[in-house]
Design an enzyme around this catalytic site. Structure first.
Site, PDB file in Angstrom:
ATOM      1  N   GLY A 206       3.932 -12.082   7.407  1.00  0.00           N
ATOM      2  CA  GLY A 206       4.348 -12.293   5.830  1.00  0.00           C
ATOM      3  C   GLY A 206       3.871 -13.779   5.335  1.00  0.00           C
ATOM      4  O   GLY A 206       4.412 -14.299   4.462  1.00  0.00           O
TER       5      GLY A 206
ATOM      6  N   GLU B  42       2.828 -12.641  14.161  1.00  0.00           N
ATOM      7  CA  GLU B  42       1.815 -11.494  13.850  1.00  0.00           C
ATOM      8  C   GLU B  42       1.383 -11.277  12.226  1.00  0.00           C
ATOM      9  O   GLU B  42       1.613 -10.392  11.660  1.00  0.00           O
ATOM     10  CB  GLU B  42       2.426 -10.065  14.371  1.00  0.00           C
ATOM     11  CG  GLU B  42       3.867  -9.944  13.862  1.00  0.00           C
ATOM     12  CD  GLU B  42       4.385  -8.531  14.384  1.00  0.00           C
ATOM     13  OE1 GLU B  42       4.593  -7.706  13.256  1.00  0.00           O
ATOM     14  OE2 GLU B  42       4.523  -8.413  15.587  1.00  0.00           O
ATOM     15  N   PRO B  43       0.619 -12.194  11.680  1.00  0.00           N
ATOM     16  CA  PRO B  43       0.034 -12.281  10.458  1.00  0.00           C
ATOM     17  C   PRO B  43      -1.123 -11.204  10.484  1.00  0.00           C
ATOM     18  O   PRO B  43      -1.742 -10.830  11.419  1.00  0.00           O
ATOM     19  CB  PRO B  43      -0.252 -13.612  10.147  1.00  0.00           C
ATOM     20  CG  PRO B  43      -0.576 -14.153  11.300  1.00  0.00           C
ATOM     21  CD  PRO B  43       0.270 -13.541  12.426  1.00  0.00           C
ATOM     22  N   GLY B  44      -1.321 -10.719   9.130  1.00  0.00           N
ATOM     23  CA  GLY B  44      -2.261  -9.810   8.909  1.00  0.00           C
ATOM     24  C   GLY B  44      -3.053 -10.465   7.772  1.00  0.00           C
ATOM     25  O   GLY B  44      -4.378 -11.117   7.754  1.00  0.00           O
ATOM     26  N   ARG B  45      -2.506 -10.428   6.490  1.00  0.00           N
ATOM     27  CA  ARG B  45      -3.010 -10.765   5.279  1.00  0.00           C
ATOM     28  C   ARG B  45      -3.765 -12.218   5.307  1.00  0.00           C
ATOM     29  O   ARG B  45      -4.577 -12.470   4.876  1.00  0.00           O
ATOM     30  CB  ARG B  45      -1.864 -11.008   4.035  1.00  0.00           C
ATOM     31  CG  ARG B  45      -2.452 -11.585   2.950  1.00  0.00           C
ATOM     32  CD  ARG B  45      -1.288 -11.721   1.909  1.00  0.00           C
ATOM     33  NE  ARG B  45      -0.129 -10.529   1.981  1.00  0.00           N
ATOM     34  CZ  ARG B  45      -0.095  -9.311   1.444  1.00  0.00           C
ATOM     35  NH1 ARG B  45      -1.021  -9.093   0.882  1.00  0.00           N
ATOM     36  NH2 ARG B  45       0.781  -8.592   1.879  1.00  0.00           N
TER      37      ARG B  45
ATOM     38  N   ARG C  48      -3.973  -1.967  -4.235  1.00  0.00           N
ATOM     39  CA  ARG C  48      -2.990  -2.890  -4.506  1.00  0.00           C
ATOM     40  C   ARG C  48      -2.615  -3.462  -5.896  1.00  0.00           C
ATOM     41  O   ARG C  48      -1.476  -3.220  -6.252  1.00  0.00           O
ATOM     42  CB  ARG C  48      -3.244  -4.199  -3.700  1.00  0.00           C
ATOM     43  CG  ARG C  48      -3.526  -4.470  -2.306  1.00  0.00           C
ATOM     44  CD  ARG C  48      -3.954  -5.645  -1.552  1.00  0.00           C
ATOM     45  NE  ARG C  48      -2.528  -6.307  -1.381  1.00  0.00           N
ATOM     46  CZ  ARG C  48      -2.259  -7.307  -2.418  1.00  0.00           C
ATOM     47  NH1 ARG C  48      -3.139  -7.819  -3.198  1.00  0.00           N
ATOM     48  NH2 ARG C  48      -1.321  -7.976  -2.257  1.00  0.00           N
TER      49      ARG C  48
ATOM     50  N   CYS D 210      -8.958   9.282 -12.236  1.00  0.00           N
ATOM     51  CA  CYS D 210      -8.054  10.118 -13.472  1.00  0.00           C
ATOM     52  C   CYS D 210      -6.594   9.634 -13.312  1.00  0.00           C
ATOM     53  O   CYS D 210      -5.633  10.696 -12.944  1.00  0.00           O
ATOM     54  CB  CYS D 210      -8.145  11.575 -13.479  1.00  0.00           C
ATOM     55  SG  CYS D 210      -9.974  11.794 -13.907  1.00  0.00           S
ATOM     56  N   GLU D 211      -6.284   8.570 -13.414  1.00  0.00           N
ATOM     57  CA  GLU D 211      -4.581   8.339 -13.585  1.00  0.00           C
ATOM     58  C   GLU D 211      -4.627   7.058 -14.290  1.00  0.00           C
ATOM     59  O   GLU D 211      -5.612   6.001 -14.101  1.00  0.00           O
ATOM     60  CB  GLU D 211      -4.299   7.640 -11.854  1.00  0.00           C
ATOM     61  CG  GLU D 211      -4.190   8.559 -10.772  1.00  0.00           C
ATOM     62  CD  GLU D 211      -2.900   9.201 -10.939  1.00  0.00           C
ATOM     63  OE1 GLU D 211      -1.900   8.781 -11.451  1.00  0.00           O
ATOM     64  OE2 GLU D 211      -2.912  10.193  -9.905  1.00  0.00           O
TER      65      GLU D 211
ATOM     66  N   TYR E  88      -5.816  -5.087   3.223  1.00  0.00           N
ATOM     67  CA  TYR E  88      -5.123  -3.970   2.561  1.00  0.00           C
ATOM     68  C   TYR E  88      -5.926  -3.434   1.595  1.00  0.00           C
ATOM     69  O   TYR E  88      -5.700  -2.871   0.328  1.00  0.00           O
ATOM     70  CB  TYR E  88      -3.797  -4.174   2.081  1.00  0.00           C
ATOM     71  CG  TYR E  88      -3.037  -4.873   3.191  1.00  0.00           C
ATOM     72  CD1 TYR E  88      -2.396  -4.088   3.936  1.00  0.00           C
ATOM     73  CD2 TYR E  88      -2.497  -6.116   3.215  1.00  0.00           C
ATOM     74  CE1 TYR E  88      -1.583  -4.522   5.099  1.00  0.00           C
ATOM     75  CE2 TYR E  88      -1.642  -6.708   4.298  1.00  0.00           C
ATOM     76  CZ  TYR E  88      -1.084  -5.697   5.088  1.00  0.00           C
ATOM     77  OH  TYR E  88      -0.442  -6.350   6.032  1.00  0.00           O
TER      78      TYR E  88
END
Ligand code: ADP
Ligand code: ASP
Ligand code: MG
Length: 869
Positions: free
Chosen positions: A710, A746-749, A785, A816-817, A846
């Site tokens: 986080g 346990e960070p990721g970002r 994201r 096509c969104e 991500y």
């Protein structure tokens, strides 16, 4: 506005309390006055407030405080001391005035505290400060300054029919349409520069009149209008009007340019920096206003005039305390002719002015501004008694009104969902939208408003409702001015242009990861001694090179699926299962069995799991994920705690879980809960950790506490880099209190995001009804994201790097969104064209891991850069 020759014009400079309380500020006043006179070739009128805090004292004296004599003595002492600080002789400069102040206590009107006497008392502060200032500027500073009594020039205007006696004397308006030879008489003053008092005027019935608290701004505006000044400058302790009170919201932005109407709205709804009555005289006379900072005179400040091009969007959020709500309940009042008229007649009778109104079939609720005549509770009691004759009355106090101000509030509603959600957590008594479409106000309990403004301000920026990218209106943050900010590091890709262009040449869309950046982040975390073990949450980016790099840097790997476990074991040679954490959510049985068979550390997070598959877990050592009931995240979809979150065992069921675990001889050796970053909210965070440690002790077998990841990264120029030092200090504190547990993160970002960029090519640049769009070959299938979380990623044109970003584009993908948008109104060089290479920043986390085959467009390529160059 008259076309007076420039040399004939006056510039009015108003200096507030803090601006006149120190010697060096008077030096600034002198310099500024001289500079303005020289620049304009015209003449200068300086309007001053009392020294800071003095009016508060005089107010207490005017209200008959029992220690008035001591207060007067203290005021006398303070002014004498200041005279000495200014190198002036106190007796010669202020002797007479101070005697007059002392004499007011002996005045025959004093015992009854007649309003004219009170006005006389209140006026002394400005009379003293201006006298001091004139003596200093004309004396030691040797400037051509003369002193004037404002009461020879400003005259109270006739009072409105329903104005209370109090406001007729102590909160007056003045005439600002010049009568006769006003300007000629002014011009005839011998000195080039003049100094006079704010806050006071002559009363039409004789004696002194007061313009209300903060009224010096209004004095300056009256003089500005009467003299048709070339401008009125309000000098204070902040360099302008901000998007919120900067002292309360450090991230508030300077508003560099406003029109009179928006400025009026911001002032009226609570921004103390400019008195709400000060704008109309200048607006009517067409005199521009500026708000400037005496301590930082070089800053451009806020400029208010009639020619600012309207920019839609919220400009400011303000707060007013002391709001009184009167709720009137009556059966069948709806469509009852004259009900409102009867009600309002009573408000009028008691001299109370209604601000906001909300009505329903059986209820009308109105708010009363914290005007000075409300201070007396008798008024409210008398009003309630009268109202009780026609309806059921309830007075709700104290309330706060929080107002969003800006053009076109109605068309912004769709951007305010987070703001509504935040208010949804409070008891909102009333919501009101002004009929001029300039404001939206929420009335809540005063206590609930504390700490809310910074949150709302950030939500307004994140949603785009407060368009901080519009540089015509928004300037620097207050925090940048005070130096309380750490700049974002220069992104690595800026120095890798040639390499990136060569890679893009091989094909786009393409992710490129820069391992030195990943290593740098890893080492920064490894340097935090309070952390015993570190895991990398590989869901952020499972590229084998990144996994290997982080394992080399001493990180374990945290996986959330069996697929991830297999992937890490295959990608990192020699990785032992003990270095792998498995933290699944609602995973199938087979994943638990296989993970346990592989020997990785498994985390469970509900009772039902043990009930349903007791045999899988019997006799095992496990970690337990608990939900402390509070979650926080950058978007509702990534909030990981609380009732609405699917993650974690609620604390209320820990007991039940442990009973079952014991029966199965399961040993819980680790406890996991997401604590978030804790920066800026250390107290709350420490309480959460204490709670975890409490559970850990009760369970008995817990050795490890995992506080999750986080950690944020600064995605936009508005975000500050994460304060790792502060966080490390917080962790050290946790560790000191609970040394028996091994601390795990346990960070990721944090590790991966800034190390990656997404390269894309421009397919087409298209204009449609005034909106220019840059289309890319990357889209939400490449980087989800922005579409999923409204996330911000910086976007630059690599082909034209260094080119001035002088045009606004919506940057869109080929899916096509309608949500396939990377950013709206992004600034890029106007020359941006097909085949340019666009770089989307901070896409290392991500990005690829959330990419899909949607529309069968295929997955992007990935490259690794591993040099420091
Ligand atoms: P002065 O004594 O110079 O008249 P004030 O205290 O009346 O100064 O006004 C300046 C103060 O207004 C600032 O110190 C700031 O705390 C407050 N303020 C409230 N809202 C705003 C806003 N939106 N922008 C700037 N300042 C604000
Ligand atoms: N001195 C007065 C006050 O404190 C007026 C002003 O400063 O504007 O309210
Ligand atoms: Mg003020």
């Amino acid at each position: 506005m008259s076309a007076l020759p420039q040399g004939d014009r006056w510039v009015v400079l108003k200096f507030g309390g803090t601006s006149v309380s120190r010697r060096h500020r008077w030096d600034t006043i002198g310099k500024l006055a001289k500079k303005r006179a020289d620049e304009s070739g015209g003449r200068i009128l300086v309007v001053v407030s009392a020294l800071s805090g003095v009016t508060n004292e005089l107010l207490a004296i005017s209200e008959g405080a029992s220690d008035s004599a001591q207060r007067v003595a203290a005021l006398v002492g303070r002014h004498r001391d200041f005279c000495i600080e200014l190198g002036l002789d106190p007796e010669r400069v202020l002797g007479e005035r101070l005697a007059l102040l002392e004499g007011l206590l002996e005045d025959p009107r004093a015992p009854a505290r007649s309003l004219d006497w009170q006005a006389e008392v209140l006026a002394q502060g400005e009379l003293l400060s201006s006298t001091l200032g004139a003596a200093y500027l004309a004396g030691p500073r040797g400037l051509d300054f003369g002193w004037m009594d404002a009461r020879d020039w400003l005259l109270s205007a006739p009072a409105g029919e329903n104005q209370s006696a109090w406001s007729r004397r102590l909160s007056v308006n003045c005439q600002w349409q010049a009568q006769g030879d006003f300007k000629a008489r002014f011009d005839a003053q011998p000195q080039r520069m003049l100094i006079t008092q704010g806050f006071i005027a002559a009363h039409a019935e004789g004696g002194t009149a007061i313009l209300g608290r903060g009224g010096s701004d209004t004095s300056a505006a009256y003089f500005g209008a009467l003299l048709l000044a070339s401008r009125v400058e309000i000098w204070t302790d902040v360099p302008g009007m901000f998007s919120a009170n900067p002292k309360e919201v450090p991230d508030a932005r300077l508003l560099t340019r406003l029109d009179y109407y928006e400025a009026q709205e911001i002032a009226t709804t609570g921004a103390k920096v400019l008195h709400p009555r000060a704008i109309k005289p200048c607006r009517d006379a067409g005199v521009p206003m500026a708000i400037l900072d005496t301590e930082r005179p070089h800053m451009p400040g806020t400029w208010i005039d009639g020619s600012a091009a309207p920019v839609p969007g919220v400009k400011a959020i303000s707060r007013r305390n002391g709001i009184v709500l009167v709720s009137m309940e009556g059966i069948g009042m709806w469509q009852q002719v004259g009900f409102l008229a009867d009600v309002f007649a009573l408000f009028k009778k008691h001299g109370l002015s209604v601000d906001l109104i909300g009505s329903a079939e059986t209820n009308v609720t109105v708010s009363l501004d914290p005007s000075e005549n409300l201070v007396s509770t008798d008024v409210l009691n008398a009003l309630s008694a009268d109202l009780a004759q026609i309806c059921k009355v309830k007075v709700i106090v104290p309330c706060a009104a929080i107002t969003l101000v800006g053009r076109g509030m109605r068309s912004l509603l769709h951007k305010l969902s987070d703001v509504w959600a935040t208010f949804g957590k409070e008891r909102v008594h009333m919501i009101s939208q002004s009929s001029n479409d300039l404001n939206l106000t929420f009335v809540i309990d005063e206590a609930a408003a504390d700490g809310l403004l910074p949150i709302l301000h950030e939500e307004l920026i994140d949603s785009g409702a407060l368009p901080v990218a519009s540089s015509d209106v928004f300037g620097v943050r207050w925090r940048e001015i005070t130096g309380d900010i750490r700049p974002r590091p220069t992104p690595w890709w800026k120095s890798q242009r040639e390499k990136l262009l060569a890679l893009a040449w091989e094909g786009t869309p393409r992710y490129v990861y820069h391992l030195p950046t990943v290593r740098e982040r890893a080492r920064a975390l490894a340097a935090i001694s309070a952390i015993d073990r570190r895991y990398y949450a590989i869901k952020a980016n499972p590229h084998p090179a990144i996994l290997r790099t982080l394992v080399e840097e001493g990180f374990g790997l945290e996986c959330v699926s069996l697929g991830e476990i297999r992937h890490v074991l295959a990608s990192v040679p020699g990785l032992s299962p003990q270095q792998v954490l498995f933290t699944p959510s609602f995973a199938p049985r087979s994943e638990y069995t296989e993970a346990l068979a592989l020997g990785v550390t498994v985390t469970v997070d509900n009772v039902e799991l043990l009930q349903r598959w007791p045999d899988i877990f019997r006799g095992r050592q496990l970690w337990l994920r608990i939900d402390l009931g509070r979650g926080d995240g950058h978007h509702a979809k990534v909030t990981t705690g609380g009732k609405d979150s699917k993650f974690g065992l609620p604390t209320a069921r820990v007991e039940e879980f442990m009973q079952l675990a014991q029966a199965l001889e399961v040993r819980i050796v680790g406890l996991h809960a997401h604590l978030g970053s804790g920066v800026g909210n250390r107290e709350h965070w420490r309480l959460m950790y204490d709670e975890m440690a409490g559970f850990a002790r009760r369970i008995g077998s817990v050795r490890t506490i995992d506080i999750g990841g986080g950690l944020p990264i600064p995605y936009s120029a508005d975000d500050e880099p994460f304060d790792l030092e502060d966080w490390a200090e917080g962790l050290a504190e946790l560790k000191r209190v609970h040394p028996q547990f091994e601390l795990v993160i346990e960070p990721g970002r944090y590790l991966a995001a800034e190390g990656g960029v997404l390269l894309a090519s421009v397919t087409q640049v298209v204009e449609k009804e005034g909106i220019r769009r840059v289309g890319l070959d990357a889209g939400m299938h490449t980087l989800l994201r922005p579409a999923l979380y409204d996330a911000w990623h910086d976007i630059d044109n690599l082909s034209r790097q260094g080119g001035y970003a002088d045009a606004e584009f919506d940057v869109v993908g080929p899916i096509c969104e309608s949500s396939d948008i990377f950013g709206r109104g992004r600034r890029l060089p106007a020359s941006t064209a097909a085949d340019d290479v666009i770089v989307i920043s901070d896409a290392g986390a991500y990005g690829y891991s959330m990419a899909s085959h949607y529309n069968l467009r295929g997955l992007p390529a990935q490259d690794i850069l591993d040099d420091a160059g």
